[in-house]
Design a protein around this motif. Sequence first.
Motif, PDB file in Angstrom:
ATOM      1  N   UNK A   8       0.834  -1.211   0.000  1.00  0.00           N
ATOM      2  CA  UNK A   8       0.000   0.000   0.000  1.00  0.00           C
ATOM      3  C   UNK A   8       0.869   1.262   0.000  1.00  0.00           C
ATOM      4  N   UNK A   9       1.902   1.296   0.828  1.00  0.00           N
ATOM      5  CA  UNK A   9       2.766   2.477   0.912  1.00  0.00           C
ATOM      6  C   UNK A   9       3.482   2.742  -0.406  1.00  0.00           C
ATOM      7  N   UNK A  10       4.033   1.676  -0.998  1.00  0.00           N
ATOM      8  CA  UNK A  10       4.758   1.861  -2.268  1.00  0.00           C
ATOM      9  C   UNK A  10       3.822   2.260  -3.394  1.00  0.00           C
ATOM     10  N   UNK A  11       2.659   1.618  -3.476  1.00  0.00           N
ATOM     11  CA  UNK A  11       1.712   1.929  -4.552  1.00  0.00           C
ATOM     12  C   UNK A  11       1.149   3.336  -4.398  1.00  0.00           C
ATOM     13  N   UNK A  12       0.943   3.763  -3.170  1.00  0.00           N
ATOM     14  CA  UNK A  12       0.455   5.119  -2.929  1.00  0.00           C
ATOM     15  C   UNK A  12       1.506   6.143  -3.338  1.00  0.00           C
ATOM     16  N   UNK A  13       2.758   5.877  -3.013  1.00  0.00           N
ATOM     17  CA  UNK A  13       3.837   6.772  -3.449  1.00  0.00           C
ATOM     18  C   UNK A  13       3.897   6.846  -4.969  1.00  0.00           C
ATOM     19  N   UNK A  14       3.727   5.713  -5.641  1.00  0.00           N
ATOM     20  CA  UNK A  14       3.742   5.722  -7.116  1.00  0.00           C
ATOM     21  C   UNK A  14       2.622   6.597  -7.675  1.00  0.00           C
ATOM     22  N   UNK A  15       1.421   6.450  -7.121  1.00  0.00           N
ATOM     23  CA  UNK A  15       0.302   7.271  -7.593  1.00  0.00           C
ATOM     24  C   UNK A  15       0.576   8.756  -7.358  1.00  0.00           C
ATOM     25  N   UNK A  16       1.102   9.097  -6.202  1.00  0.00           N
ATOM     26  CA  UNK A  16       1.421  10.492  -5.898  1.00  0.00           C
ATOM     27  C   UNK A  16       2.512  11.017  -6.812  1.00  0.00           C
ATOM     28  N   UNK A  17       3.476  10.192  -7.138  1.00  0.00           N
ATOM     29  CA  UNK A  17       4.541  10.622  -8.048  1.00  0.00           C
ATOM     30  C   UNK A  17       3.970  10.984  -9.418  1.00  0.00           C
ATOM     31  N   UNK A  18       2.951  10.266  -9.861  1.00  0.00           N
ATOM     32  CA  UNK A  18       2.319  10.572 -11.149  1.00  0.00           C
ATOM     33  C   UNK A  18       1.439  11.823 -11.063  1.00  0.00           C
ATOM     34  N   UNK A  19       0.761  11.983  -9.944  1.00  0.00           N
ATOM     35  CA  UNK A  19      -0.115  13.151  -9.771  1.00  0.00           C
ATOM     36  C   UNK A  19       0.658  14.431  -9.510  1.00  0.00           C
ATOM     37  N   UNK A  73      -2.985  -2.235  11.466  1.00  0.00           N
ATOM     38  CA  UNK A  73      -1.564  -2.390  11.817  1.00  0.00           C
ATOM     39  C   UNK A  73      -1.296  -1.780  13.188  1.00  0.00           C
ATOM     40  N   UNK A  74      -0.295  -2.312  13.866  1.00  0.00           N
ATOM     41  CA  UNK A  74       0.073  -1.710  15.155  1.00  0.00           C
ATOM     42  C   UNK A  74       0.880  -0.436  14.889  1.00  0.00           C
ATOM     43  N   UNK A  75       1.136   0.373  15.922  1.00  0.00           N
ATOM     44  CA  UNK A  75       1.847   1.640  15.699  1.00  0.00           C
ATOM     45  C   UNK A  75       3.183   1.482  14.981  1.00  0.00           C
ATOM     46  N   UNK A  76       3.981   0.474  15.326  1.00  0.00           N
ATOM     47  CA  UNK A  76       5.267   0.290  14.645  1.00  0.00           C
ATOM     48  C   UNK A  76       5.048   0.044  13.153  1.00  0.00           C
ATOM     49  N   UNK A  77       4.077  -0.777  12.800  1.00  0.00           N
ATOM     50  CA  UNK A  77       3.787  -1.031  11.392  1.00  0.00           C
ATOM     51  C   UNK A  77       3.301   0.231  10.691  1.00  0.00           C
ATOM     52  N   UNK A  78       2.527   1.041  11.396  1.00  0.00           N
ATOM     53  CA  UNK A  78       2.071   2.303  10.820  1.00  0.00           C
ATOM     54  C   UNK A  78       3.246   3.241  10.550  1.00  0.00           C
ATOM     55  N   UNK A  79       4.204   3.295  11.486  1.00  0.00           N
ATOM     56  CA  UNK A  79       5.372   4.157  11.289  1.00  0.00           C
ATOM     57  C   UNK A  79       6.232   3.638  10.134  1.00  0.00           C
ATOM     58  N   UNK A  80       6.357   2.324  10.011  1.00  0.00           N
ATOM     59  CA  UNK A  80       7.095   1.736   8.882  1.00  0.00           C
ATOM     60  C   UNK A  80       6.400   2.053   7.565  1.00  0.00           C
ATOM     61  N   UNK A  81       5.086   2.035   7.589  1.00  0.00           N
ATOM     62  CA  UNK A  81       4.302   2.368   6.395  1.00  0.00           C
ATOM     63  C   UNK A  81       4.539   3.823   5.989  1.00  0.00           C
ATOM     64  N   UNK A  82       4.499   4.711   6.968  1.00  0.00           N
ATOM     65  CA  UNK A  82       4.742   6.129   6.706  1.00  0.00           C
ATOM     66  C   UNK A  82       6.150   6.340   6.169  1.00  0.00           C
ATOM     67  N   UNK A  83       7.128   5.668   6.753  1.00  0.00           N
ATOM     68  CA  UNK A  83       8.518   5.789   6.302  1.00  0.00           C
ATOM     69  C   UNK A  83       8.642   5.339   4.847  1.00  0.00           C
ATOM     70  N   UNK A  84       8.027   4.206   4.517  1.00  0.00           N
ATOM     71  CA  UNK A  84       8.085   3.674   3.150  1.00  0.00           C
ATOM     72  C   UNK A  84       7.435   4.632   2.162  1.00  0.00           C
ATOM     73  N   UNK A  85       6.278   5.156   2.514  1.00  0.00           N
ATOM     74  CA  UNK A  85       5.577   6.104   1.644  1.00  0.00           C
ATOM     75  C   UNK A  85       6.443   7.324   1.368  1.00  0.00           C
ATOM     76  N   UNK A  86       6.968   7.924   2.414  1.00  0.00           N
ATOM     77  CA  UNK A  86       7.777   9.131   2.259  1.00  0.00           C
ATOM     78  C   UNK A  86       9.059   8.846   1.485  1.00  0.00           C
ATOM     79  N   UNK A  87       9.700   7.715   1.763  1.00  0.00           N
ATOM     80  CA  UNK A  87      10.972   7.382   1.111  1.00  0.00           C
ATOM     81  C   UNK A  87      10.806   7.148  -0.386  1.00  0.00           C
TER      82      UNK A  87
END
Length: 290
Positions: free
Chosen positions: A182-193, A223-237
């Motif tokens: 989800x994080x990677x695919x969301x970043x891809x969509x944002x990169x196109x937009x 997801x637990x908080x750690x997974x949420x933070x990892x998700x946010x990190x992946x999206x931003x990165x």
Amino acid sequence: MDYQGDIIRPPSEAFSLILQVTTGCSHNHCTFCGAYHDKPFGIKPWSQIKIDLDFAATWCRRHHPTLFLADGDALALDHAQLIRLLQQIRHQLPWIRRVSSYATCQNILAKTEADLNEYKQLGLSRLYMGLETGHDPTLRAIAKGVDSAQMIKAGQRVRAAEIFLSVTCLLGIAGPENSQDHARATARALNHMQPHQIAVLTLMLLPNTPLYRLMRAGRFALPDPVQLFQELHCLLAHLEGFRTQFHANHASNYFSLSGRLPKDRERMLATIDQALAGLLPLKPELLRAL
């Protein structure tokens, strides 16, 4: 002013004049959203909108330089209705410097680029679109009614009209098993937009939603908080080097993060790393809210 039901607006519209031109949401099927389940969609009669504009012209001149069109999606108005509305706002409220609205992907795509250009010329200069995720299986699961390609097309159409585009994403919406996809695919969509602004919220399950009922039945987990933070990190990165405002400072989030990309990327990633290491104070659950 005539307000029917609860009025929901983006945080950045806190000081805007709210003009309710529709009730509810024209889509209103998203499984995570409980905002409009008790409010059928409808377009308010012009007679009532005109009464509200007359009131605003008399009493709101000194306090509201911006205006937000409620409820869920003013772009559900047909082209002639929206042109009439924007012309009347310009005529009666000439001090308004920005008109904004929520906008679903479906209703953006129902407008041509020429339509959007005309709205921009008449003062509609900001749209808020809920992407939530660029992950197609999750888009289907949450009943957004569109896929990522359509989301990207809608975002690009708004950008082409030179309307400020703010896009919302939801941490946790794909559950633990699909979190990183989800994080990677969301970043891809944002990169196109390449939206002007990215707003990241954290999913909070509301009792009046289908997703909450799935959670109660054991068919969805947050997801637990750690997974949420990892998700946010992946999206931003995975966001590429376009210029945008990046905000993960909503009341639903465990900590606040805000900056401009690309210049503040490393600082924000370091803040997420601190949270992952347990070195950052987190917001107590009782203070988290939508």
